[in-house]
Design a protein around this motif. Sequence first.
Motif, mmCIF file in Angstrom:
data_model
loop_
_atom_site.group_PDB
_atom_site.id
_atom_site.type_symbol
_atom_site.label_atom_id
_atom_site.label_comp_id
_atom_site.label_asym_id
_atom_site.label_seq_id
_atom_site.Cartn_x
_atom_site.Cartn_y
_atom_site.Cartn_z
ATOM 1 N N GLN A 1 -9.285 43.789 30.571
ATOM 2 C CA GLN A 1 -7.833 43.920 30.537
ATOM 3 C C GLN A 1 -7.213 43.024 29.467
ATOM 4 O O GLN A 1 -7.699 41.927 29.203
ATOM 5 C CB GLN A 1 -7.233 43.570 31.899
ATOM 6 N N THR A 2 -6.114 43.491 28.877
ATOM 7 C CA THR A 2 -5.337 42.680 27.932
ATOM 8 C C THR A 2 -4.322 41.835 28.688
ATOM 9 O O THR A 2 -4.033 42.085 29.869
ATOM 10 C CB THR A 2 -4.580 43.560 26.932
ATOM 11 N N ASP A 3 -3.757 40.856 28.011
ATOM 12 C CA ASP A 3 -2.756 39.977 28.627
ATOM 13 C C ASP A 3 -1.586 40.766 29.218
ATOM 14 O O ASP A 3 -1.244 40.580 30.401
ATOM 15 C CB ASP A 3 -2.278 38.955 27.592
ATOM 16 N N PRO A 4 -0.927 41.674 28.450
ATOM 17 C CA PRO A 4 0.208 42.403 29.034
ATOM 18 C C PRO A 4 -0.196 43.286 30.213
ATOM 19 O O PRO A 4 0.573 43.443 31.169
ATOM 20 C CB PRO A 4 0.728 43.248 27.860
ATOM 21 N N TYR A 5 -1.386 43.870 30.154
ATOM 22 C CA TYR A 5 -1.864 44.717 31.254
ATOM 23 C C TYR A 5 -2.084 43.876 32.506
ATOM 24 O O TYR A 5 -1.694 44.265 33.609
ATOM 25 C CB TYR A 5 -3.157 45.403 30.812
ATOM 26 N N VAL A 6 -2.698 42.699 32.339
ATOM 27 C CA VAL A 6 -2.905 41.792 33.465
ATOM 28 C C VAL A 6 -1.566 41.424 34.099
ATOM 29 O O VAL A 6 -1.410 41.447 35.330
ATOM 30 C CB VAL A 6 -3.641 40.509 33.015
ATOM 31 N N GLN B 1 -3.735 48.318 25.404
ATOM 32 C CA GLN B 1 -4.908 48.276 26.274
ATOM 33 C C GLN B 1 -5.974 49.269 25.811
ATOM 34 O O GLN B 1 -7.164 48.945 25.771
ATOM 35 C CB GLN B 1 -4.492 48.580 27.712
ATOM 36 N N LEU B 2 -5.562 50.475 25.463
ATOM 37 C CA LEU B 2 -6.537 51.469 25.013
ATOM 38 C C LEU B 2 -7.121 51.084 23.650
ATOM 39 O O LEU B 2 -8.315 51.299 23.391
ATOM 40 C CB LEU B 2 -5.896 52.854 24.958
ATOM 41 N N ALA B 3 -6.304 50.488 22.798
ATOM 42 C CA ALA B 3 -6.821 49.992 21.523
ATOM 43 C C ALA B 3 -7.854 48.900 21.762
ATOM 44 O O ALA B 3 -8.868 48.800 21.046
ATOM 45 C CB ALA B 3 -5.672 49.467 20.653
ATOM 46 N N HIS B 4 -7.626 48.075 22.780
ATOM 47 C CA HIS B 4 -8.584 47.023 23.131
ATOM 48 C C HIS B 4 -9.917 47.640 23.556
ATOM 49 O O HIS B 4 -10.985 47.161 23.153
ATOM 50 C CB HIS B 4 -8.001 46.166 24.247
ATOM 51 N N ARG C 1 -8.980 57.517 22.216
ATOM 52 C CA ARG C 1 -8.162 57.514 20.994
ATOM 53 C C ARG C 1 -7.109 58.621 21.043
ATOM 54 O O ARG C 1 -5.941 58.413 20.669
ATOM 55 C CB ARG C 1 -9.072 57.678 19.778
ATOM 56 N N ARG C 2 -7.504 59.783 21.525
ATOM 57 C CA ARG C 2 -6.573 60.909 21.582
ATOM 58 C C ARG C 2 -5.441 60.640 22.571
ATOM 59 O O ARG C 2 -4.265 60.882 22.266
ATOM 60 C CB ARG C 2 -7.328 62.188 21.957
ATOM 61 N N VAL C 3 -5.787 60.109 23.747
ATOM 62 C CA VAL C 3 -4.753 59.795 24.740
ATOM 63 C C VAL C 3 -3.829 58.703 24.208
ATOM 64 O O VAL C 3 -2.604 58.775 24.364
ATOM 65 C CB VAL C 3 -5.390 59.359 26.076
ATOM 66 N N MET C 4 -4.395 57.706 23.567
ATOM 67 C CA MET C 4 -3.599 56.610 23.021
ATOM 68 C C MET C 4 -2.571 57.140 22.022
ATOM 69 O O MET C 4 -1.397 56.736 22.046
ATOM 70 C CB MET C 4 -4.522 55.596 22.330
#
Length: 241
Positions: free
Chosen positions: A79-84, A140-143, A226-229
């Motif tokens: 998880q990324t910081d903003p997602y957390v 998050q998806l880029a991560h 990638r497509r969903v992002m």
Amino acid sequence: MLNYTGSLIGQIETARKLPTLEFSERADAALETGGALSRLVELVMRSQLPAWFRQVAELEARAVEICTFQTHMIHGLLQTDPYVRAVLGVLDQNNLDDRTAVRLARQRIFEKEEPPVFWMVLSEAALYQEVGGRETMRGQLAHLLSFEQNPRINIQILPFSAGAHAGLQGSFNLYRFASDPTIVYTEGYGSGHPTANPDTVKDCSLRYDHLQAAALSLKDSAELIRRVMEERYGEPGDSVA
């Protein structure tokens, strides 16, 4: 000497606020401790986890391989910081900075000299569950995509088209060790359930094999992420269609 306020230092000294790694490194340099405080940060962070979860954090730290199936949310280790913040802040905004730091600190297991091999089978639904808003999800998806070339962190998407599958009973983790028995971990509201029961381990290991077989390949999974992002969450700053 530390470039921090006396108030902040006092809060850390009295255990009202958690020290960051950066703070600890500066304190080590100022006090000439030889890195003692920095080495203690991981222990301090783990002690702040809910009591029922501390054993799981210890399993994560010792495992040579972690396999997880997630039905609706990215696993905490990715998880990324903003997602957390979005996840932890749903019902409780208190001490959100510290609670976020504690969860993110678990990810330091990937910085070890010999980090664990991590496999995540993630339901396609988790890509569409808009946790924290569009920008948070795009980040998050880029991560997740940043691990494409990392052979130790592997992400497979279980597509909607898979239909009925071996994980319909819910999310679970498998922790494998160099010499100890494999542990299966499931989670409820405010409680965790680790077990080394051989029948449970055998059943969940078989289920995980079938989930991996039903999931998209690593390459196709990355393409779907990638497509969903791009299609659902757009470029940063885009207005909602």
